[in-house]
Structures are given as structure tokens and as C-alpha cells.
Design an enzyme around this catalytic site. Structure first.
Site, mmCIF file in Angstrom:
data_model
loop_
_atom_site.group_PDB
_atom_site.id
_atom_site.type_symbol
_atom_site.label_atom_id
_atom_site.label_comp_id
_atom_site.label_asym_id
_atom_site.label_seq_id
_atom_site.Cartn_x
_atom_site.Cartn_y
_atom_site.Cartn_z
ATOM 1 N N CYS A 116 -5.696 36.903 -5.575
ATOM 2 C CA CYS A 116 -6.778 38.314 -6.234
ATOM 3 C C CYS A 116 -6.550 38.183 -7.562
ATOM 4 O O CYS A 116 -7.225 38.328 -7.928
ATOM 5 C CB CYS A 116 -5.760 39.768 -5.772
ATOM 6 N N CYS A 117 -5.055 37.745 -8.361
ATOM 7 C CA CYS A 117 -5.031 37.281 -9.413
ATOM 8 C C CYS A 117 -6.399 36.374 -10.359
ATOM 9 O O CYS A 117 -7.010 36.272 -11.002
ATOM 10 C CB CYS A 117 -4.292 36.789 -10.321
ATOM 11 N N CYS A 199 -3.683 45.504 -14.344
ATOM 12 C CA CYS A 199 -4.308 46.543 -13.567
ATOM 13 C C CYS A 199 -3.446 47.939 -12.887
ATOM 14 O O CYS A 199 -2.220 47.837 -13.146
ATOM 15 C CB CYS A 199 -4.629 45.541 -12.187
ATOM 16 N N CYS A 202 -0.796 47.438 -10.413
ATOM 17 C CA CYS A 202 -0.224 46.298 -10.541
ATOM 18 C C CYS A 202 1.294 46.686 -10.987
ATOM 19 O O CYS A 202 1.333 45.021 -12.044
ATOM 20 C CB CYS A 202 -0.518 45.092 -10.443
ATOM 21 N N CYS A 227 0.370 36.126 -14.315
ATOM 22 C CA CYS A 227 -0.765 36.346 -13.062
ATOM 23 C C CYS A 227 -1.631 35.160 -13.439
ATOM 24 O O CYS A 227 -2.259 34.566 -12.255
ATOM 25 C CB CYS A 227 -1.827 37.042 -13.679
#
EC number: 1.8.4.10
Length: 241
Positions: A116-117, A199, A202, A227
Site C-alpha cells: 500500500c505504501c 495516512c 495508519c 514506509c
């Protein structure tokens, strides 16, 4: 790219504003500063824009930011009369990732969180840094144990550029002092126990006595809480060159 020892010796005695201005002269039109609108980044943004230093400013809009982050982004644009350049994830990659794993897949495994990162941060970051020689960041040594060995100038061999961290030796208190003295817009989450802001899914507030970055990816082991933006070849500190 320049001798790092010479650069470090030259820039260490310079103020934030002096260092950024000298950088813009040493690497004309080849410097970019990436901001996530945190406290440190707002200090650097103020130094660049209030002094009309010729350094490009860009940000990553991951699509999962806090509303407070968008608020300070807007306030910054208005305060300094700019439109900070934004880069976004690839829509097709996001679509495939969410369809295959779900919208909150980053909680399920470290690999999914890193993917995702990668999609939301690393890929668009590479677009920002394309054709750049120097990348300015707001990293400070006391933000985490992994950053204590970093230097004001680092070589990012993977991206073939130099990183400049003008606030590396600043404390959190130094940063707050600068923000207040210059009345710089800041993310209101900092008033609610968020020293580090990423984010929304997170990031959480930290408790008294917790590590500066304890609120980032709090469900993961401490050793894995990055990240990937500042990792090269599996290490946080880029190779010296």
C-alpha cells in the site's frame, strides 16, 4: 553530485534559510522539497516561500490523508500565495490492490502494508524526484532510533541524487519555537497528541512517554515502522557516496 564531506562542512554552520538559499544556488532548478505538511515540513516551507528561495515544493496525496492535513495544505497555499504541486497514486494500481485485498488490507500483514505504501507513496515520489539532483526532507534525528545515524547530506544511490536534511539536528522543541516565532500554519493534530502524521488509517495519537513515532503503524513491530520513502537497499540510512 558533489562531495558530501565538503557539502556537510560548508552547510553545517548555515541557518535554515541560508542553507536552502545556498542549495538553490549550488544546484539551480535541480532541487525539490517534498512536504507532508507536518511540523518540520511547515518550517522548511516557510523558510523557502517567505524568503522567495527558488526551490520546488511538492507533496504526495495518498488519498487517505486526515482532513486536518488538507486543511493546513489549504491554509499554506493561502498564506504564501502558492499552489503546492501534488502527485497522486496510479488509479489502476489502487483499484487492483483494493479489489484483491480490500480497502483496509494494510492491517492484515506487513507485506500488504508495504505494498500500500509503495503504491500510494513510493511510485508517485519517484515521479516527483525525476530529473532532480537534490531532495530536501524534514527528517530529524530524534524522530526515531533509526534516524540517529543519518547525516545532513546523504547519497541516495537508488535514485541517483543527494538528500539534504537541514533540520536533522533540530529538536522537536526547536521546531515548535520556529513555527510559533514565524506564525506558520500547522496541522492541528499536533495539538492532539500527534507528533508524527501520515495516512489517517495508519496514524494515532501517542500516549505520554511513548516513542515519537509510536503512533505510526502501531500494530507492527518497532523495527519495521518506516514506509520506505527513506529506505535504500533495505536500510534507512542511504549509502554514503
Amino acid at each position: 553530485m558533489g562531495n558530501l564531506e565538503v557539502l556537510t562542512e560548508t552547510y553545517t554552520s548555515l541557518s535554515l534559510e541560508q542553507g536552502l538559499r545556498q542549495l538553490s544556488l549550488d544546484y539551480p532548478k535541480k532541487v525539490v522539497f517534498t512536504t507532508s505538511f507536518g511540523l518540520e515540513d511547515q518550517a522548511i516551507t516557510h523558510a523557502i516561500l517567505s524568503n522567495k528561495i527558488d526551490i520546488r515544493i511538492a507533496t504526495l496525496d495518498t488519498g487517505r490523508l486526515f482532513q486536518e492535513t488538507y486543511d493546513v495544505w489549504q491554509k499554506t497555499n493561502i498564506r504564501y500565495g502558492v499552489n503546492i504541486e501534488a502527485f497522486y497514486p496510479n488509479e489502476k494500481e489502487i483499484k487492483v490492490f483494493v479489489e484483491q485485498n480490500g480497502p483496509n488490507a494494510f492491517y492484515d500483514s506487513q507485506d500488504l502494508r508495504k505494498e500500500c505504501c509503495r503504491i500510494r507513496k513510493l511510485v508517485p515520489l519517484d515521479l516527483i524526484l525525476k530529473d532532480t539532483e537534490v531532495w530536501v526532507t524534514g527528517l530529524r534525528k530524534d524522530q526515531s532510533g533509526f534516524r540517529t545515524e543519518m547525516s545532513i547530506f546523504e547519497t541516495d544511490n537508488q535514485r541517483n541524487l543527494i538528500k539534504y536534511q537541514p533540520l536533522l539536528l533540530w529538536s522537536f522543541e526547536d521546531t515548535w519555537k520556529y513555527i510559533r516565532e514565524h506564525n506558520v500554519p500547522y496541522n492541528l493534530l499536533h495539538d492532539k497528541g500527534f507528533p508524527s502524521i501520515g495516512c489517517a488509517p495508519c496514524t494515532r495519537a501517542i500516549e505520554p512517554g511513548e516513542d515519537f513515532r509510536a503512533g505510526r503503524w502501531w500494530w507492527e513491530q518497532e523495527s519495521k515502522k518506516e514506509c520506505g520513502l527513506h529506505w535504500v537497499d533495505g536500510k534507512l540510512t542511504p549509502k554514503k557516496g
